[in-house]
Scaffold this motif. Sequence first.
Motif, mmCIF file in Angstrom:
data_model
loop_
_atom_site.group_PDB
_atom_site.id
_atom_site.type_symbol
_atom_site.label_atom_id
_atom_site.label_comp_id
_atom_site.label_asym_id
_atom_site.label_seq_id
_atom_site.Cartn_x
_atom_site.Cartn_y
_atom_site.Cartn_z
ATOM 1 N N VAL A 77 59.306 58.070 -2.572
ATOM 2 C CA VAL A 77 58.533 58.900 -2.204
ATOM 3 C C VAL A 77 58.786 59.607 -1.269
ATOM 4 O O VAL A 77 58.747 61.059 -1.041
ATOM 5 N N VAL A 78 59.276 59.160 -0.028
ATOM 6 C CA VAL A 78 59.634 59.832 1.313
ATOM 7 C C VAL A 78 60.624 60.864 1.135
ATOM 8 O O VAL A 78 61.040 61.811 1.373
ATOM 9 N N LEU A 79 61.693 60.159 -0.101
ATOM 10 C CA LEU A 79 62.899 61.082 -0.402
ATOM 11 C C LEU A 79 62.760 61.958 -1.514
ATOM 12 O O LEU A 79 63.907 62.299 -2.122
ATOM 13 N N ALA A 80 61.486 62.102 -1.993
ATOM 14 C CA ALA A 80 61.332 62.924 -3.394
ATOM 15 C C ALA A 80 62.306 64.303 -3.256
ATOM 16 O O ALA A 80 62.859 64.722 -4.507
ATOM 17 N N ASP A 81 62.549 64.753 -2.202
ATOM 18 C CA ASP A 81 63.225 66.077 -2.223
ATOM 19 C C ASP A 81 64.924 66.065 -2.399
ATOM 20 O O ASP A 81 65.270 66.669 -2.785
ATOM 21 N N PHE A 91 67.707 58.189 -7.125
ATOM 22 C CA PHE A 91 67.527 57.265 -8.348
ATOM 23 C C PHE A 91 66.689 55.956 -7.819
ATOM 24 O O PHE A 91 67.166 55.395 -7.163
ATOM 25 N N ARG A 92 65.515 56.122 -8.455
ATOM 26 C CA ARG A 92 64.541 55.096 -8.160
ATOM 27 C C ARG A 92 64.655 53.841 -8.970
ATOM 28 O O ARG A 92 64.175 53.954 -10.284
ATOM 29 N N LEU A 102 50.071 55.076 1.501
ATOM 30 C CA LEU A 102 50.709 56.105 1.832
ATOM 31 C C LEU A 102 51.314 57.094 0.792
ATOM 32 O O LEU A 102 51.652 57.987 1.017
ATOM 33 N N THR A 103 51.152 56.760 -0.571
ATOM 34 C CA THR A 103 51.741 57.695 -1.431
ATOM 35 C C THR A 103 50.593 58.203 -2.557
ATOM 36 O O THR A 103 51.010 59.144 -3.069
ATOM 37 N N GLY A 104 49.687 57.395 -2.571
ATOM 38 C CA GLY A 104 48.502 57.429 -3.749
ATOM 39 C C GLY A 104 49.079 57.473 -5.185
ATOM 40 O O GLY A 104 48.246 57.591 -6.082
ATOM 41 N N ARG A 105 50.104 56.478 -5.062
ATOM 42 C CA ARG A 105 50.613 55.991 -6.593
ATOM 43 C C ARG A 105 50.393 54.550 -6.488
ATOM 44 O O ARG A 105 50.166 53.764 -5.762
ATOM 45 N N ASN A 116 56.726 55.644 -11.955
ATOM 46 C CA ASN A 116 57.288 56.218 -10.758
ATOM 47 C C ASN A 116 58.721 56.097 -10.583
ATOM 48 O O ASN A 116 59.091 56.235 -9.524
ATOM 49 N N PHE A 117 59.433 55.213 -11.396
ATOM 50 C CA PHE A 117 60.759 54.855 -11.511
ATOM 51 C C PHE A 117 61.584 55.378 -12.516
ATOM 52 O O PHE A 117 61.323 55.500 -13.664
#
Length: 200
Positions: free
Chosen positions: A110-114, A118-119, A166-169, A176-177
Motif C-alpha cells: 500500500v505504501v508503494l501503490a504509486d 507486484f504484490r 494503517l491501510t483500511g484494508r 489486494n494482491f
Amino acid sequence: MNQIITIGREFGSGGRELGRRLSEALGIAYYDQEIVSEIAKRTELSEQYVREVEEHHSIFSYPIHIGQTFSIQPNIMLEQHAKIYAEQSRIIEEMASKSDCVIVGRCADVVLADFKPFRIFVYADLPSKMARCREKVPGERHLSDRELRQKILSVDKSRAKYYAFLTGRNWGDKLNFDLCVNTTQLVIKEIVPVLAKLFA
C-alpha cells in the motif's frame, strides 16, 4: 519505473525466505531487517526498540482518540511510535526509488501503490506453519505445540490489525494482491524458480 515486488506473509508461511530467495534469483535488492536498521539510525532509537514496536504494533494498545483523552499530557511513547511508522514509509519509498527490489512486510504493497508493485501474499495451513517454525526459527523449537500454535495465531492477528489500521484494508484479502502463494507442504527453494519466471 523500477520493478518492485512486495511480500505480505503469514507468520511461519516462509514468506521471508521466499522474498530473499526471489531477490537472489532475480539479482535485485532485498529489504527486510535493513529497514529496521535505517529507522533506528534516523530516529536515534535503538534497533531493539524499533523491532519491538514493529513486532508488537503497540500503537494498538492506545485509544485512537488519545489526543482528546489525554490532551493535558501528550503521550511521548505514542509520538515515538507514530514517528517510527512515518519514517518507515519514507524509507520504503526511498528504497523503491533507488532500484529494483523485493520488500517484505510493513504494508509496502500500500505504501508503494504509486510505484505499481507486484504484490504477493504468502500463506499456509497451521500444521505447515508450525513445522516450518520449528525447522527455521531456533527460538520456536522449545515451545510446546500449544504455545507455538498460540504464538502463530497471535502474530497473524497482530499483523492483520496493523494492516487494517494503517491501510483500511483487510490483511490477506486476495483482492489486494496480484498473486497469493499457498506454501502448505511446499519447499520454498523449489517454487522460487517458477515464480522468478514471472519477472524474467
